[in-house]
Design a protein around this motif. Structure first.
Motif, PDB file in Angstrom:
ATOM      1  N   ALA A  83      -1.967  15.333  -0.244  1.00 18.99           N
ATOM      2  CA  ALA A  83      -3.176  14.611  -0.634  1.00 18.99           C
ATOM      3  C   ALA A  83      -4.319  15.600  -0.835  1.00 18.99           C
ATOM      4  O   ALA A  83      -4.411  16.605  -0.152  1.00 18.99           O
ATOM      5  CB  ALA A  83      -3.538  13.580   0.432  1.00 18.99           C
ATOM      6  N   ASP A 111      -4.737   9.121  -5.315  1.00 21.70           N
ATOM      7  CA  ASP A 111      -4.991   8.639  -3.967  1.00 21.70           C
ATOM      8  C   ASP A 111      -3.829   9.094  -3.081  1.00 21.70           C
ATOM      9  O   ASP A 111      -2.865   9.703  -3.551  1.00 21.70           O
ATOM     10  CB  ASP A 111      -5.219   7.122  -3.941  1.00 21.70           C
ATOM     11  CG  ASP A 111      -3.966   6.290  -4.131  1.00 21.70           C
ATOM     12  OD1 ASP A 111      -2.870   6.839  -4.330  1.00 21.70           O
ATOM     13  OD2 ASP A 111      -4.092   5.055  -4.085  1.00 21.70           O
ATOM     14  N   ARG A 112      -3.929   8.828  -1.797  1.00 19.99           N
ATOM     15  CA  ARG A 112      -2.936   9.309  -0.830  1.00 19.99           C
ATOM     16  C   ARG A 112      -1.535   8.803  -1.169  1.00 19.99           C
ATOM     17  O   ARG A 112      -0.555   9.550  -1.093  1.00 19.99           O
ATOM     18  CB  ARG A 112      -3.340   8.849   0.568  1.00 19.99           C
ATOM     19  CG  ARG A 112      -2.466   9.425   1.648  1.00 19.99           C
ATOM     20  CD  ARG A 112      -2.952   9.031   3.011  1.00 19.99           C
ATOM     21  NE  ARG A 112      -4.406   9.180   3.045  1.00 19.99           N
ATOM     22  CZ  ARG A 112      -5.191   8.687   3.993  1.00 19.99           C
ATOM     23  NH1 ARG A 112      -4.670   8.016   4.984  1.00 19.99           N
ATOM     24  NH2 ARG A 112      -6.488   8.854   3.951  1.00 19.99           N
ATOM     25  N   THR A 113      -1.412   7.546  -1.570  1.00 15.99           N
ATOM     26  CA  THR A 113      -0.104   6.973  -1.883  1.00 15.99           C
ATOM     27  C   THR A 113       0.492   7.614  -3.130  1.00 15.99           C
ATOM     28  O   THR A 113       1.672   7.986  -3.143  1.00 15.99           O
ATOM     29  CB  THR A 113      -0.210   5.444  -2.072  1.00 15.99           C
ATOM     30  OG1 THR A 113      -0.770   4.871  -0.893  1.00 15.99           O
ATOM     31  CG2 THR A 113       1.141   4.833  -2.346  1.00 15.99           C
ATOM     32  N   ALA A 114      -0.302   7.769  -4.183  1.00 18.11           N
ATOM     33  CA  ALA A 114       0.195   8.394  -5.414  1.00 18.11           C
ATOM     34  C   ALA A 114       0.639   9.827  -5.145  1.00 18.11           C
ATOM     35  O   ALA A 114       1.699  10.248  -5.616  1.00 18.11           O
ATOM     36  CB  ALA A 114      -0.883   8.358  -6.493  1.00 18.11           C
ATOM     37  N   GLY A 153       0.122   3.303  -5.784  1.00 17.03           N
ATOM     38  CA  GLY A 153      -0.972   4.268  -5.725  1.00 17.03           C
ATOM     39  C   GLY A 153      -1.780   4.289  -7.011  1.00 17.03           C
ATOM     40  O   GLY A 153      -1.372   3.738  -8.038  1.00 17.03           O
ATOM     41  N   TYR A 154      -2.931   4.952  -6.962  1.00 17.13           N
ATOM     42  CA  TYR A 154      -3.852   5.038  -8.083  1.00 17.13           C
ATOM     43  C   TYR A 154      -3.977   6.490  -8.536  1.00 17.13           C
ATOM     44  O   TYR A 154      -3.972   7.407  -7.721  1.00 17.13           O
ATOM     45  CB  TYR A 154      -5.228   4.511  -7.659  1.00 17.13           C
ATOM     46  CG  TYR A 154      -6.298   4.759  -8.681  1.00 17.13           C
ATOM     47  CD1 TYR A 154      -6.434   3.927  -9.785  1.00 17.13           C
ATOM     48  CD2 TYR A 154      -7.164   5.836  -8.564  1.00 17.13           C
ATOM     49  CE1 TYR A 154      -7.403   4.160 -10.743  1.00 17.13           C
ATOM     50  CE2 TYR A 154      -8.148   6.080  -9.518  1.00 17.13           C
ATOM     51  CZ  TYR A 154      -8.264   5.235 -10.600  1.00 17.13           C
ATOM     52  OH  TYR A 154      -9.217   5.476 -11.554  1.00 17.13           O
ATOM     53  N   TRP A 155      -4.096   6.696  -9.831  1.00 15.43           N
ATOM     54  CA  TRP A 155      -4.308   8.045 -10.378  1.00 15.43           C
ATOM     55  C   TRP A 155      -5.341   7.994 -11.499  1.00 15.43           C
ATOM     56  O   TRP A 155      -5.572   6.970 -12.116  1.00 15.43           O
ATOM     57  CB  TRP A 155      -2.994   8.650 -10.889  1.00 15.43           C
ATOM     58  CG  TRP A 155      -2.309   7.807 -11.925  1.00 15.43           C
ATOM     59  CD1 TRP A 155      -1.337   6.881 -11.704  1.00 15.43           C
ATOM     60  CD2 TRP A 155      -2.563   7.791 -13.336  1.00 15.43           C
ATOM     61  NE1 TRP A 155      -0.970   6.300 -12.890  1.00 15.43           N
ATOM     62  CE2 TRP A 155      -1.713   6.835 -13.915  1.00 15.43           C
ATOM     63  CE3 TRP A 155      -3.438   8.491 -14.161  1.00 15.43           C
ATOM     64  CZ2 TRP A 155      -1.695   6.563 -15.272  1.00 15.43           C
ATOM     65  CZ3 TRP A 155      -3.428   8.221 -15.521  1.00 15.43           C
ATOM     66  CH2 TRP A 155      -2.559   7.269 -16.060  1.00 15.43           C
ATOM     67  N   HIS A 168       0.821  -1.206   0.000  1.00 12.85           N
ATOM     68  CA  HIS A 168       0.000   0.000   0.000  1.00 12.85           C
ATOM     69  C   HIS A 168       0.861   1.265   0.000  1.00 12.85           C
ATOM     70  O   HIS A 168       0.513   2.254  -0.621  1.00 12.85           O
ATOM     71  CB  HIS A 168      -0.944  -0.002   1.208  1.00 12.85           C
ATOM     72  CG  HIS A 168      -1.862   1.166   1.243  1.00 12.85           C
ATOM     73  ND1 HIS A 168      -2.818   1.386   0.273  1.00 12.85           N
ATOM     74  CD2 HIS A 168      -1.948   2.208   2.092  1.00 12.85           C
ATOM     75  CE1 HIS A 168      -3.463   2.507   0.530  1.00 12.85           C
ATOM     76  NE2 HIS A 168      -2.951   3.017   1.632  1.00 12.85           N
ATOM     77  N   ARG A 169       2.002   1.225   0.670  1.00 12.74           N
ATOM     78  CA  ARG A 169       2.890   2.387   0.707  1.00 12.74           C
ATOM     79  C   ARG A 169       3.590   2.605  -0.633  1.00 12.74           C
ATOM     80  O   ARG A 169       4.058   3.698  -0.910  1.00 12.74           O
ATOM     81  CB  ARG A 169       3.955   2.216   1.791  1.00 12.74           C
ATOM     82  CG  ARG A 169       3.473   2.493   3.175  1.00 12.74           C
ATOM     83  CD  ARG A 169       4.653   2.608   4.129  1.00 12.74           C
ATOM     84  NE  ARG A 169       5.643   1.545   3.990  1.00 12.74           N
ATOM     85  CZ  ARG A 169       5.631   0.400   4.650  1.00 12.74           C
ATOM     86  NH1 ARG A 169       4.672   0.133   5.493  1.00 12.74           N
ATOM     87  NH2 ARG A 169       6.582  -0.493   4.463  1.00 12.74           N
ATOM     88  N   SER A 181       1.703  11.096  -2.334  1.00 15.81           N
ATOM     89  CA  SER A 181       2.933  11.037  -1.551  1.00 15.81           C
ATOM     90  C   SER A 181       4.139  10.698  -2.424  1.00 15.81           C
ATOM     91  O   SER A 181       5.201  11.316  -2.308  1.00 15.81           O
ATOM     92  CB  SER A 181       2.777  10.003  -0.439  1.00 15.81           C
ATOM     93  OG  SER A 181       3.985   9.826   0.246  1.00 15.81           O
TER      94      SER A 181
END
Length: 137
Positions: free
Chosen positions: A41, A30-33, A16-18, A12-13, A35
């Protein structure tokens, strides 16, 4: 069971999704993308602001690959360097898709942080990108 949670957390870290709404010129991360790209975010942001996170060369490769994938209904697969200090290596995969909001086509995909062992050595096509055929919707 604990090892599974650790693996899921690490994934998960690093994944990410865009989504890009071409008509509006906005990007949803998303938060991971966010970051991974060195951005705060948020719900959606300006496409130009997001693209500015990439070097000029990588930005040109990314735009060319994304537009080609969008127009030809294929998938692009590219590795670029990003981040505030241009020190984050990421793998972007994406292609044409549709959201439930409207009938206009968009670009959707994932971004993956690359560990040092995977930063180089991808078999590349022109300008360092791979393009694979995909089923049209």
């Amino acid at each position: 069971m604990n090892n599974v949670r650790c693996a899921d957390s690490a994934l998960h870290r690093n994944l990410g999704y865009w989504s890009v709404d071409i008509r509006r010129g906005t990007v949803c991360l998303d938060r991971t993308a966010a970051s991974l790209l060195g951005l705060a975010a948020g719900d959606s942001r300006d496409l130009h602001e997001t693209l500015s996170r990439f070097s000029t060369l990588d930005r040109a490769r990314l735009i060319e690959g994304a537009l080609k994938a969008f127009q030809t209904r294929t998938v692009f697969d590219i590795r670029v360097v990003t981040g505030a200090k241009r020190d984050v290596h990421v793998h972007l995969i994406g292609g044409r898709g549709y959201s439930g909001r409207d009938a206009d086509a968009e670009l959707h995909g994932i971004v993956e942080a690359l560990p040092p062992s995977k930063r180089f050595g991808i078999a590349s096509g022109p300008l360092g990108m791979q393009v694979r055929a995909a089923e049209a919707r």
